[in-house]
Design an enzyme around this catalytic site. Structure first.
Site, short mmCIF file in Angstrom:
data_model
loop_
_atom_site.label_atom_id
_atom_site.label_comp_id
_atom_site.label_asym_id
_atom_site.label_seq_id
_atom_site.Cartn_x
_atom_site.Cartn_y
_atom_site.Cartn_z
N HIS A 208 0.83 -1.19 0.00
CA HIS A 208 0.00 0.00 0.00
C HIS A 208 0.88 1.25 0.00
O HIS A 208 2.04 1.23 0.42
CB HIS A 208 -0.92 -0.01 1.22
CG HIS A 208 -2.00 -1.03 1.12
ND1 HIS A 208 -3.03 -1.11 2.02
CD2 HIS A 208 -2.23 -2.01 0.21
CE1 HIS A 208 -3.85 -2.09 1.69
NE2 HIS A 208 -3.38 -2.65 0.59
N GLU B 151 0.79 3.88 1.90
CA GLU B 151 1.23 4.25 3.24
C GLU B 151 2.43 3.41 3.67
O GLU B 151 3.37 3.91 4.27
CB GLU B 151 0.09 4.05 4.26
CG GLU B 151 -1.19 4.78 3.92
CD GLU B 151 -2.20 3.96 3.12
OE1 GLU B 151 -3.40 4.11 3.38
OE2 GLU B 151 -1.78 3.17 2.23
N CYS C 228 -6.28 1.40 5.40
CA CYS C 228 -6.88 0.12 5.82
C CYS C 228 -6.37 -0.22 7.22
O CYS C 228 -5.54 0.48 7.79
CB CYS C 228 -6.50 -0.98 4.83
SG CYS C 228 -4.75 -1.48 4.95
N CYS D 25 -2.44 -0.75 7.39
CA CYS D 25 -1.72 0.52 7.36
C CYS D 25 -2.00 1.34 8.62
O CYS D 25 -1.09 1.99 9.15
CB CYS D 25 -2.10 1.31 6.11
SG CYS D 25 -1.49 0.53 4.59
#
Length: 155
Positions: free
Chosen positions: A78, A80, A106, A109
């Site tokens: 991801h 992040e 999410c 993260c």
């Protein structure tokens, strides 16, 4: 002359970062900012030296995994996560920084952001993850939904 607010400025950069994404489903960008300085950037995609999904196909599509579920069933990281990894690989302290992200983080993260000492998340689009919202509330992580407009400009 109207200038963008700091939030608008950083969110515009975050959207540009997202254009580097190699994900076939969703392009996400993230930047870590402290004291109005960009510390690191990240976008979602496969790790370095790994074939991109446009060459291999999307594992999540092939397995019919719904958005927001089974995050481990993906070849990519991801945005992040990539921003945190970029900062770590360059020895940059991201504690007490702000994460700007095109999408609400999410749960995976969110847990990383909490433990990395991120204080604020500014996001543009929502993401259906009830557990992430629960942990955010309990942790005290400040989360701000960004919406652009003329109110985001300063003289």
């Amino acid at each position: 002359m109207l200038r963008p607010s700091w939030d608008q400025y950083f969110m515009d950069i975050t959207r540009l970062v997202a254009t580097r994404s190699t994900c076939l489903r969703r392009q996400v960008g993230a930047i870590l900012v402290k004291e109005r300085n960009i510390l690191a950037t990240g976008y979602n995609g496969v790790p370095a030296r790994i074939s991109h999904c446009d060459a291999t196909g999307c594992l999540r599509e092939r397995l019919k995994v719904p958005s927001g579920e089974r995050h481990e069933l993906c070849r990519g990281l991801h945005a992040e996560q990539n921003a945190i990894i970029q900062a770590a690989s360059h020895g940059i302290n991201i504690s007490d920084s702000t994460l700007y992200c095109t999408t609400m983080p999410c749960i995976i993260c969110t847990k990383m952001l909490i433990n990395a000492g991120i204080r604020t998340v500014v996001y543009a689009e929502g993401y259906a993850d009830d557990l992430a919202r629960e942990m955010i509330a309990e942790s005290g992580l400040e989360v701000i939904h960004f919406s652009s407009g003329l109110s985001g400009q300063t003289a």
